[in-house]
Design a protein around this motif. Structure first.
Motif, short mmCIF file in Angstrom:
data_model
loop_
_atom_site.label_atom_id
_atom_site.label_comp_id
_atom_site.label_asym_id
_atom_site.label_seq_id
_atom_site.Cartn_x
_atom_site.Cartn_y
_atom_site.Cartn_z
N VAL A 196 0.83 -1.20 0.07
CA VAL A 196 0.08 0.10 0.09
C VAL A 196 0.80 1.23 0.02
O VAL A 196 1.95 1.26 0.72
CB VAL A 196 -1.03 0.15 1.16
N ARG A 197 0.42 2.36 -0.63
CA ARG A 197 1.25 3.38 -0.67
C ARG A 197 0.08 4.69 -0.39
O ARG A 197 -0.69 4.71 -1.28
CB ARG A 197 1.72 4.03 -2.37
N HIS A 198 0.74 5.30 0.67
CA HIS A 198 -0.28 6.64 0.82
C HIS A 198 0.53 7.39 1.89
O HIS A 198 1.24 7.04 2.92
CB HIS A 198 -1.54 6.06 1.87
N GLY A 199 0.25 8.58 1.53
CA GLY A 199 0.92 9.59 2.41
C GLY A 199 2.32 9.98 2.69
O GLY A 199 2.94 10.17 3.55
N GLY A 200 2.92 9.52 1.53
CA GLY A 200 4.63 9.46 1.60
C GLY A 200 5.17 8.13 2.25
O GLY A 200 6.38 8.18 2.45
N LYS A 201 4.17 7.18 2.86
CA LYS A 201 4.84 5.97 3.15
C LYS A 201 4.46 4.90 2.34
O LYS A 201 3.59 4.85 1.73
CB LYS A 201 3.83 5.61 4.65
N THR A 202 5.44 3.86 2.51
CA THR A 202 5.07 2.49 1.87
C THR A 202 4.70 1.51 2.76
O THR A 202 5.46 1.49 3.93
CB THR A 202 6.17 2.22 0.77
N ILE A 203 3.81 0.62 3.00
CA ILE A 203 3.17 -0.23 3.86
C ILE A 203 3.27 -1.75 3.17
O ILE A 203 2.59 -2.04 2.13
CB ILE A 203 1.76 -0.02 4.53
N LEU A 204 4.21 -2.38 3.66
CA LEU A 204 4.15 -3.93 3.23
C LEU A 204 3.64 -4.83 4.14
O LEU A 204 3.85 -4.75 5.53
CB LEU A 204 5.57 -4.18 3.30
N TYR A 205 2.97 -5.85 4.11
CA TYR A 205 1.98 -6.87 4.81
C TYR A 205 2.59 -8.20 4.56
O TYR A 205 2.69 -8.68 3.31
CB TYR A 205 0.57 -6.60 4.46
N ALA A 206 2.99 -8.99 5.59
CA ALA A 206 3.25 -10.28 5.37
C ALA A 206 2.22 -11.23 5.87
O ALA A 206 1.81 -11.19 7.00
CB ALA A 206 4.52 -10.60 6.50
N ASP A 207 1.56 -11.99 4.96
CA ASP A 207 0.51 -12.68 5.35
C ASP A 207 1.01 -14.02 6.42
O ASP A 207 -0.05 -14.34 6.95
CB ASP A 207 -0.10 -13.48 4.14
N GLY A 208 2.15 -14.20 6.39
CA GLY A 208 2.58 -15.46 7.16
C GLY A 208 2.68 -15.16 8.59
O GLY A 208 2.87 -16.02 9.38
N THR A 209 2.78 -14.01 8.96
CA THR A 209 3.00 -13.48 10.47
C THR A 209 1.94 -12.29 10.76
O THR A 209 1.70 -12.11 11.94
CB THR A 209 4.19 -12.78 10.69
N SER A 210 1.52 -11.63 9.61
CA SER A 210 0.42 -10.59 9.81
C SER A 210 1.27 -9.25 10.38
O SER A 210 0.58 -8.31 10.77
CB SER A 210 -0.85 -10.70 10.97
N ASP A 211 2.57 -9.23 10.19
CA ASP A 211 3.32 -8.21 10.60
C ASP A 211 3.21 -7.23 9.37
O ASP A 211 2.98 -7.26 8.31
CB ASP A 211 4.80 -8.36 10.72
N THR A 212 3.30 -5.83 9.81
CA THR A 212 3.19 -4.49 8.70
C THR A 212 4.73 -4.07 8.83
O THR A 212 5.15 -3.64 9.97
CB THR A 212 2.26 -3.74 9.37
N THR A 213 5.31 -3.79 7.69
CA THR A 213 6.55 -2.95 7.61
C THR A 213 6.33 -1.58 6.91
O THR A 213 5.52 -1.58 5.81
CB THR A 213 7.58 -3.78 6.92
N ILE A 214 6.66 -0.54 7.69
CA ILE A 214 6.46 0.66 7.01
C ILE A 214 7.79 1.76 6.91
O ILE A 214 8.65 1.28 7.77
CB ILE A 214 5.46 1.31 8.15
#
Length: 400
Positions: free
Chosen positions: A123-141
């Protein structure tokens, strides 16, 4: 609903290795151009195209191939948000493809990987890129601009998940964090937390939650199997689909300057194939949910809808034409023939026509002809076409 704990940890940037550049695939200066001038010339737009076992980088104007990299058998491509880089879903995580767009650097499938167990949505929004890992539900920003400025990984923030599921997260400009809730047995809603981790709102009234989009004024919509959730100003509103108990929106196509979200729509859970014949129009200001049937020949898949000039929606139909949809009226206002008619895929991963947009230009794949086309969406004119030696699958633009 089970409370979702939140742990935020800043992760120091660590380069995972030197950037890989395939010399044999780099752009070659014209023979009569001085080397110093050629090296300083910034490239224009680029297009990344995945094929079985590889990724091409094309010149966005001529569609000539400027680079060709080996990859895994099937990869997904997502723009990173800076009009230059593309996130490639590999088995180890999100690998960074530098298309070279808007720079004097050669294209490179770099060694920079954001580690993720089963990488999913970007996901891209507000100058951030947000990555989602299905295997852990962790979010990287991370700050999108840092991707080009960093040697290797930029500084990231990791928000730990709780129960693994196929999900998605988004961060608003004030730090508000929205993420889906689910587990291996299914997904049922979202939770919203402020920048300090305190819960603002939650809902478990979204079976099969999938697909996220941010409209004007940072109103966020998540699709459900029976409607949608709309988040605005600290409150979640459930909108019901006209078909019950099953009327699914699974993908949102947005313009962040428009209050209207265009979504895909399916009302038969037992329907075979992936072609769809209707779209969802969600007005995030009026809080209305409308389903519009498309004309015959305008059937599409999740890869065949994009927003573009005039905040319109552009649907690549199974008749081979781009159908221009006005989200405000729900009417098809124009039709641009581009490729031959096509049939839906047997599996969603199978190569089938796709459309992506950068500015006024749409890039359309035609796997049956191993071709890619560039179309001016303001006129419908096909500006360039190229026949590849491989079959194009996923595609992502880099505007430069």
């Amino acid at each position: 609903m089970k409370k979702l704990p939140l742990r935020r940890a800043l992760v120091g940037a660590v380069a995972l290795g030197a950037v890989v550049t395939l010399a044999s695939c780099s752009t070659t200066p014209a023979a009569d151009a001085p080397a110093s001038a050629a090296s300083a010339t910034e490239a224009g737009p680029r297009v990344a195209v995945a094929y079985e076992g590889g990724i091409l980088v094309l010149d966005g104007e001529t569609l000539e191939t400027v680079a060709d990299f080996d990859s895994e058998e099937f990869t997904r491509l997502n723009p990173a948000g800076d009009d230059r880089h593309v996130m490639v879903t590999m088995s180890e995580g999100f690998q960074v493809l530098d298309t070279g767009a808007g720079s004097s650097d050669d294209a490179a499938l770099t060694d920079t990987v954001f580690a993720a167990d089963t990488p999913g949505h970007v996901v891209r929004h507000g100058g951030k890129t947000i990555l989602y890992a299905d295997g852990t539900s962790d979010t990287t920003i991370f700050d999108t601009a840092d991707l080009a400025a960093s040697e290797g990984l930029p500084e990231v923030e990791t928000i730990a998940g709780v129960e693994a599921h196929h999900g998605v997260s988004i961060v608003l400009e004030d730090g508000t964090f929205l993420t889906t809730v689910g587990n291996a047995d299914g997904r049922n809603g979202i939770v919203v937390r402020d920048a300090d981790g305190a819960e603002i709102a939650s809902s478990d009234q979204c079976p099969g939650v999938h697909g996220e989009g941010t409209a004007a004024n940072e109103v966020v919509v998540f699709g459900c199997e029976d409607g949608a959730l709309v988040y605005a100003d600290g409150e979640i509103t459930k909108l019901s689909a006209p078909d019950q108990p099953y009327g699914r929106m699974g993908n949102a196509y947005v313009s962040e300057s428009s209050p209207i979200i265009v979504g895909d729509y399916k009302n038969d859970p037992d329907a075979e194939g992936y072609l769809l014949g209707a779209v969802t129009l969600i007005d995030t200001e009026a809080l209305t949910y409308e389903v519009v049937d498309l004309p015959e020949g305008a059937e599409y898949t999740f890869r065949d809808v994009a927003r573009g000039p005039g905040e319109l929606a552009y649907i690549l139909g199974s008749d081979g034409s781009i159908h221009v949809l006005d989200p405000e009226s729900g009417e098809i206002t124009d039709t641009y023939p581009v490729i031959d008619a096509w049939e839906g895929p047997a599996e969603w991963q199978d190569a089938h026509p796709a459309i992506v947009v950068a500015g006024d230009i749409a890039y359309v794949t035609e796997p049956a002809a191993n071709s890619v086309h560039a179309v001016d969406l303001t006129t419908g004119e096909v500006l360039a076409s190229t026949e590849l030696e491989v079959t194009p699958n996923e595609i992502a633009p880099a505007a430069g």
